[in-house]
Structures are given as structure tokens and as C-alpha cells.
Design a protein around this motif. Structure first.
Motif, short mmCIF file in Angstrom:
data_model
loop_
_atom_site.label_atom_id
_atom_site.label_comp_id
_atom_site.label_asym_id
_atom_site.label_seq_id
_atom_site.Cartn_x
_atom_site.Cartn_y
_atom_site.Cartn_z
N LYS A 66 -5.40 0.35 -0.20
CA LYS A 66 -4.31 -0.43 0.38
C LYS A 66 -4.05 -0.11 1.85
O LYS A 66 -3.58 -0.97 2.59
N ASP A 67 -4.34 1.09 2.31
CA ASP A 67 -4.09 1.44 3.71
C ASP A 67 -5.35 1.36 4.57
O ASP A 67 -5.29 1.64 5.77
N SER A 89 2.54 -8.84 -4.70
CA SER A 89 1.64 -7.93 -4.00
C SER A 89 1.60 -8.22 -2.51
O SER A 89 1.65 -7.31 -1.67
N LYS A 91 3.95 -9.80 -0.78
CA LYS A 91 5.27 -9.48 -0.25
C LYS A 91 5.39 -7.99 0.03
O LYS A 91 5.88 -7.58 1.10
N SER A 92 4.93 -7.16 -0.87
CA SER A 92 4.98 -5.71 -0.70
C SER A 92 4.15 -5.27 0.51
O SER A 92 4.59 -4.43 1.29
N ALA A 93 2.96 -5.84 0.67
CA ALA A 93 2.10 -5.48 1.79
C ALA A 93 2.74 -5.87 3.12
O ALA A 93 2.68 -5.12 4.11
N GLU A 95 5.98 -6.25 3.72
CA GLU A 95 7.12 -5.36 3.95
C GLU A 95 6.68 -4.00 4.48
O GLU A 95 7.31 -3.43 5.35
N ARG A 96 5.56 -3.47 3.95
CA ARG A 96 5.03 -2.19 4.45
C ARG A 96 4.60 -2.32 5.91
O ARG A 96 4.84 -1.43 6.72
N ALA A 97 3.96 -3.43 6.25
CA ALA A 97 3.43 -3.61 7.60
C ALA A 97 4.52 -3.91 8.62
O ALA A 97 4.51 -3.38 9.73
N GLY A 99 8.05 -3.87 7.93
CA GLY A 99 9.27 -3.10 7.75
C GLY A 99 10.44 -3.92 7.26
O GLY A 99 11.56 -3.42 7.17
N ASP A 101 11.53 -7.80 4.86
CA ASP A 101 11.11 -8.94 4.06
C ASP A 101 11.21 -10.20 4.92
O ASP A 101 12.29 -10.72 5.15
#
Length: 108
Positions: A66-67, A89, A91-93, A95-97, A99, A101
Motif C-alpha cells: 500500500k505504501d 479502499s 477512500k481510505s487511500a 485520505e492517507r494521501a 489527509g 476526506d
């Protein structure tokens, strides 16, 4: 030049062959995990799509990458329709990128 691959059941992935994707038909979650590791190891793929039904079974295997900058591993609906896992999945990626939604608004 990098390739685009897709891993999934026969009915879900065969149509992608006409688009020039490297199609990898699997029948079990174990086969899907083995194929994913094999494709990543080659270093030839920029994007690997996995159908939701198999992605649900190999979440831990997908998490290993994932990273990593390449390949981008993206979950897509299979021939039987969407379970919502693919969108969650992505959406989560995002948000991680980013910061935050930015895909869905909280409607109150």
C-alpha cells in the motif's frame, strides 16, 4: 513501458483483454495472492486491478504494497456487482494521501 494487469475470475476479467490489459484469471484467494506477489516481483506493472471478491480474501497481501509507489493496486467490482469494498479502499487511500476526506461530503 509499464503494463496494466487485472486479477480476478474469468467472467470479470476477460473483457479487459480487448483494452490491452494483462489478464490473470484466478479461481481462489490463494491463487490471487500468489499472482499478486508474482506481478509485483516482476516490476513490470504500474497498475494492478483486483476484483472485490478476491481483494476481500487477500487484504493482508495487498497491504504489503500500500505504501509502495508502484504498482498502484486498485480494487474494482467484479461481474456480480459491487460490494462497496472497492470504494472504501479508494477512500481510505485518498485520505492517507491528502489527509482529509475529499471524495465524500458528510451530509447532515
Amino acid at each position: 513501458m509499464y503494463k496494466i494487469g487485472i486479477i480476478g475470475d474469468r467472467d470479470s476479467v476477460l473483457g479487459f483483454m480487448a483494452l490491452g490489459f494483462a489478464v490473470h484469471e484466478v479461481s481462489t484467494g490463494e491463487d490471487a495472492a500468489d499472482k499478486l506477489h508474482e506481478l509485483v516481483k516482476t516490476g513490470e506493472y504500474a497498475v494492478i486491478f483486483i476484483t472485490e471478491s478476491f481483494a476481500l480474501e487477500i487484504q493482508e497481501d495487498m497491504a504489503r504494497y500500500k505504501d509502495a509507489p508502484l504498482p498502484a493496486i486498485t480494487v474494482i467490482p467484479g461481474g456480480s456487482g459491487s460490494t462497496g469494498y472497492g470504494m472504501a479502499s479508494i477512500k481510505s487511500a485518498v485520505e492517507r494521501a491528502v489527509g482529509a476526506d475529499i471524495l465524500f461530503k458528510n451530509e447532515e
